[in-house]
Design an enzyme around this catalytic site. Structure first.
Site, PDB file in Angstrom:
ATOM      1  N   HIS A 189       0.824  -1.223   0.000  1.00 33.36           N
ATOM      2  CA  HIS A 189       0.000   0.000   0.000  1.00 33.36           C
ATOM      3  C   HIS A 189       0.849   1.260   0.000  1.00 33.36           C
ATOM      4  O   HIS A 189       0.351   2.340  -0.281  1.00 33.36           O
ATOM      5  CB  HIS A 189      -0.932  -0.003   1.222  1.00 33.36           C
ATOM      6  CG  HIS A 189      -2.012  -1.033   1.117  1.00 33.36           C
ATOM      7  ND1 HIS A 189      -3.311  -0.732   0.792  1.00 33.36           N
ATOM      8  CD2 HIS A 189      -1.973  -2.384   1.256  1.00 33.36           C
ATOM      9  CE1 HIS A 189      -4.026  -1.828   0.755  1.00 33.36           C
ATOM     10  NE2 HIS A 189      -3.240  -2.853   1.034  1.00 33.36           N
ATOM     11  N   ASP A 397       3.415   9.338  -0.618  1.00 35.19           N
ATOM     12  CA  ASP A 397       2.222   8.576  -0.235  1.00 35.19           C
ATOM     13  C   ASP A 397       1.986   7.472  -1.259  1.00 35.19           C
ATOM     14  O   ASP A 397       2.108   7.724  -2.465  1.00 35.19           O
ATOM     15  CB  ASP A 397       1.001   9.517  -0.215  1.00 35.19           C
ATOM     16  CG  ASP A 397       0.005   9.135   0.873  1.00 35.19           C
ATOM     17  OD1 ASP A 397      -0.075   7.951   1.207  1.00 35.19           O
ATOM     18  OD2 ASP A 397      -0.689  10.037   1.376  1.00 35.19           O
TER      19      ASP A 397
HETATM   20  P1  ADQ Z   1      -3.403   5.408   4.788  1.00 34.08           P
HETATM   21  O1  ADQ Z   1      -2.277   6.371   4.690  1.00 34.08           O
HETATM   22  O2  ADQ Z   1      -4.013   5.213   6.094  1.00 34.08           O
HETATM   23  O3  ADQ Z   1      -2.942   3.965   4.216  1.00 34.08           O
HETATM   24  P2  ADQ Z   1      -5.146   6.960   2.950  1.00 34.08           P
HETATM   25  O4  ADQ Z   1      -5.208   6.538   1.538  1.00 34.08           O
HETATM   26  O5  ADQ Z   1      -4.451   8.242   3.258  1.00 34.08           O
HETATM   27  O6  ADQ Z   1      -4.624   5.739   3.815  1.00 34.08           O
HETATM   28  O7  ADQ Z   1      -6.622   7.026   3.480  1.00 34.08           O
HETATM   29  C1  ADQ Z   1      -6.895   7.432   4.774  1.00 34.08           C
HETATM   30  C2  ADQ Z   1      -8.311   7.024   5.094  1.00 34.08           C
HETATM   31  O8  ADQ Z   1      -8.567   7.376   6.430  1.00 34.08           O
HETATM   32  C3  ADQ Z   1      -9.367   7.689   4.239  1.00 34.08           C
HETATM   33  O9  ADQ Z   1     -10.400   6.782   4.003  1.00 34.08           O
HETATM   34  C4  ADQ Z   1      -9.842   8.848   5.105  1.00 34.08           C
HETATM   35  O10 ADQ Z   1     -11.182   9.234   4.911  1.00 34.08           O
HETATM   36  C5  ADQ Z   1      -9.665   8.276   6.491  1.00 34.08           C
HETATM   37  N1  ADQ Z   1      -9.305   9.344   7.418  1.00 34.08           N
HETATM   38  C6  ADQ Z   1      -8.213  10.114   7.408  1.00 34.08           C
HETATM   39  N2  ADQ Z   1      -8.258  11.008   8.404  1.00 34.08           N
HETATM   40  C7  ADQ Z   1      -9.409  10.798   9.059  1.00 34.08           C
HETATM   41  C8  ADQ Z   1     -10.055  11.402  10.188  1.00 34.08           C
HETATM   42  N3  ADQ Z   1      -9.516  12.421  10.808  1.00 34.08           N
HETATM   43  N4  ADQ Z   1     -11.235  10.900  10.594  1.00 34.08           N
HETATM   44  C9  ADQ Z   1     -11.792   9.877   9.933  1.00 34.08           C
HETATM   45  N5  ADQ Z   1     -11.260   9.285   8.868  1.00 34.08           N
HETATM   46  C10 ADQ Z   1     -10.081   9.732   8.434  1.00 34.08           C
HETATM   47  C11 ADQ Z   1      -2.182   3.367   3.198  1.00 34.08           C
HETATM   48  C12 ADQ Z   1      -1.214   4.190   2.367  1.00 34.08           C
HETATM   49  C13 ADQ Z   1      -1.965   5.084   1.396  1.00 34.08           C
HETATM   50  C14 ADQ Z   1      -2.934   4.262   0.552  1.00 34.08           C
HETATM   51  C15 ADQ Z   1      -3.813   3.414   1.441  1.00 34.08           C
HETATM   52  C16 ADQ Z   1      -4.670   2.460   0.611  1.00 34.08           C
HETATM   53  O11 ADQ Z   1      -0.374   4.951   3.221  1.00 34.08           O
HETATM   54  O12 ADQ Z   1      -1.050   5.751   0.556  1.00 34.08           O
HETATM   55  O13 ADQ Z   1      -3.744   5.114  -0.225  1.00 34.08           O
HETATM   56  O14 ADQ Z   1      -3.042   2.622   2.323  1.00 34.08           O
HETATM   57  O15 ADQ Z   1      -3.865   1.650  -0.192  1.00 34.08           O
END
Ligand code: ADQ
Length: 497
Positions: A189, A397
């Site tokens: 990811h 990211d």
């Molecule tokens: P993340 O970095 O966790 O994971 P990201 O793609 O940034 O994933 O998504 C974050 C998720 O968390 C979104 O669904 C968002 O709505 C939710 N979120 C963020 N802040 C929030 C808050 N304050 N309250 C509620 N919800 C919140 C990893 C990788 C990413 C990749 C994903 C999926 O780091 O680059 O996109 O996996 O593969």
């Protein structure tokens, strides 16, 4: 009646967690019926808690496992003085969870240590933050072996084992040691960095070889695929045998570009829910008609939050007309807060917000609001929808699903504008956003100003192109791309639709 059916019925009625020692499962009464050829997903965190079905990985896997009635193996989230080899199982909406605990030492050395303080920074190009301590690696091997043991106790040769993320680079090599016959796939990811960075990891050689024990490897972007293939050819004598296949030693592995997506129409509906509207209304009361810039992230140094705050400060420096007319709200709940770097980040953000509000704020205007808490998916969707501009400006990211969610939540007749970092995997697909270099403070401030002033026709045109892309390359498309090379499991998954 087989054990699986009994277990399923019991769990369906009780919804409770059962303890089963995987060491005691007899081959003739497997936990899951191998004849069905089930999809077994493995990830450190699972979505066993319905409230945890919000993050990127959690949403992506949950939807797939519900549709395929699959199994989800992972960490229970519990830390014990001594974590034995017990499996806890739970059935929810057809998905069977099989979870195990971690000991305190494993939590510190595998999770906080090797996973979060070595691999996470290194794979995000932050070699300066990587803590290269070899005792962490021993715990990493221990947990990977423990999961391999668990999975070999519950899987059959027709299952497909779908491993997620950097916590489990070594799993397939332990599967091979245990003569597991099931096919395996691995999806990363987060980014795969340039080989020059990856080589700084003392165990890069072992991990590189271990990755070749998977049958299919999925990566988020073309750049990740290029980096990984270059690493295999330069360090492991890998030969390219077709567009997506490499031969490394006696192994042939498929390496696929699979950018992760989401269910956009469903998220649009979420943005129209009552909870979403209520959240938007309360923020509107605070805004009093001002334009809203929003940021939604986990609090993590990869997300570029200090640089983003600086850019918003520069917006107020360079564009005085924004004073009193524009507010920025950043939502960033603390994550992995025990690790020092995160505590430091929190302090930096508090200071930056304090300085900018001190310089520009007025009796009736707070320029920057920083909310260090989590909101429900509905609330987040409502806030995206009412925002004029969304800042998604990570320094690095894997993909970043916030960028896609923001687009999905917009009103097609009055859409907001996405300002997106060139270093988010999402920028590869979403080039109708305003693409920025998050290190270049002036240009980010200029892009925010451009977004705030963008004429409605241009907003609609950009949004329509972005929305089309996220609908076409959605979560089902992603899954199909990943599974296309695995013929046996593809037909199983297709049959469930
Ligand atoms: P993340 O970095 O966790 O994971 P990201 O793609 O940034 O994933 O998504 C974050 C998720 O968390 C979104 O669904 C968002 O709505 C939710 N979120 C963020 N802040 C929030 C808050 N304050 N309250 C509620 N919800 C919140 C990893 C990788 C990413 C990749 C994903 C999926 O780091 O680059 O996109 O996996 O593969």
């Amino acid at each position: 009646m087989c054990f699986t059916s009994n277990l399923s019925i019991i769990l369906a009625f009780t919804g409770v967690l059962l303890d089963i020692s995987y060491g005691n499962i007899m081959p003739e009464t497997p936990l899951f019926d191998p004849k069905k050829g089930r999809l077994i997903a493995v990830s450190n965190r699972t979505a066993v808690d319905p409230n945890a079905r919000a993050g990127g990985l959690a949403v992506a896997l949950w939807d797939t496992l519900v549709e395929t009635k699959g199994v989800w193996v992972g960490w229970s989230g519990r830390v014990k003085d001594y974590a034995g080899n017990k499996l806890q199982t739970k059935l929810d909406d057809g998905v069977e969870f099989a979870l195990c605990d971690m000991s305190k030492i494993q939590y510190e050395e595998f999770y906080l240590g090797y996973s979060n303080s070595v691999l996470w920074p290194l794979l995000h190009n932050r070699l300066d933050l990587a803590v290269l301590d070899n005792k962490f690696y021993e715990a990493y091997c221990e947990i990977n072996e423990k999961f391999a043991e668990i999975i070999s106790g519950i899987s059959g040769k027709d299952d497909f084992i779908w491993v997620h993320d950097y916590h489990f680079f070594l799993l397939a090599s332990y599967f091979r040691q245990k003569n597991l016959e099931a096919k395996t796939g691995f999806f990363l990811h987060i980014p795969f960095p340039a080989p020059e960075i990856f080589r700084a990891l003392p165990q890069h050689d072992i991990i590189g070889r271990a990755l070749c024990d998977y049958d299919v490897i999925g990566l988020q972007t073309d750049n990740d695929v290029r980096n990984f293939k270059r690493f295999l050819s330069e360090d492991h004598n890998g030969e390219v045998i077709s567009d997506e296949q490499m031969k490394v030693g006696d192994r042939i592995i498929t390496i696929r570009h699979c950018p992760i997506g989401m269910n956009a129409p469903e998220f649009s509906e979420t943005a129209n829910s009552k909870m979403a509207k209520d959240a938007a209304e309360s923020l509107n009361r605070f805004l009093g008609g001002r334009q809203l810039i929003i940021g939604v992230d986990r609090m993590d140094y990869s997300k570029g939050l200090p640089q983003r705050f600086e850019a918003v400060g520069r917006l107020f420096d360079s564009y005085p007309k924004t004073h009193g007319n524009v507010s920025f709200t950043q939502i960033a709940p603390p994550s992995r807060s025990i690790v020092d770097e995160y505590a430091h980040l929190r302090e930096t953000l508090d200071q930056l917000a304090g300085r900018i509000n001190g310089d520009y704020g007025d009796l009736d205007w707070i320029p920057i609001r920083y909310l260090a808490r989590s909101y429900s998916r509905e609330e987040i969707a409502g806030l995206y929808k009412m925002a004029d501009v969304c800042l998604v400006t990570p320094l690095q990211d894997g993909m970043n699903l916030v960028a896609k969610e923001f687009i999905a939540a917009q009103d097609p007749n009055d859409p907001g504008v996405l300002v997106l970092s060139q270093f988010a995997g999402a920028s590869e697909q979403m080039n109708d956003a305003l693409i920025v270099n998050p290190h270049d403070t002036d240009s980010v401030a200029d892009a925010i100003s451009q977004a705030l002033k963008m004429p409605i026709d241009e907003r609609k045109t950009r949004w329509a192109a972005l929305y089309k892309n996220i609908c076409e390359e959605d979560i089902v498309w992603w899954r199909k791309r990943f599974f296309a090379p695995v013929k046996t499991i593809t037909s199983e998954i297709a049959a469930t639709k």
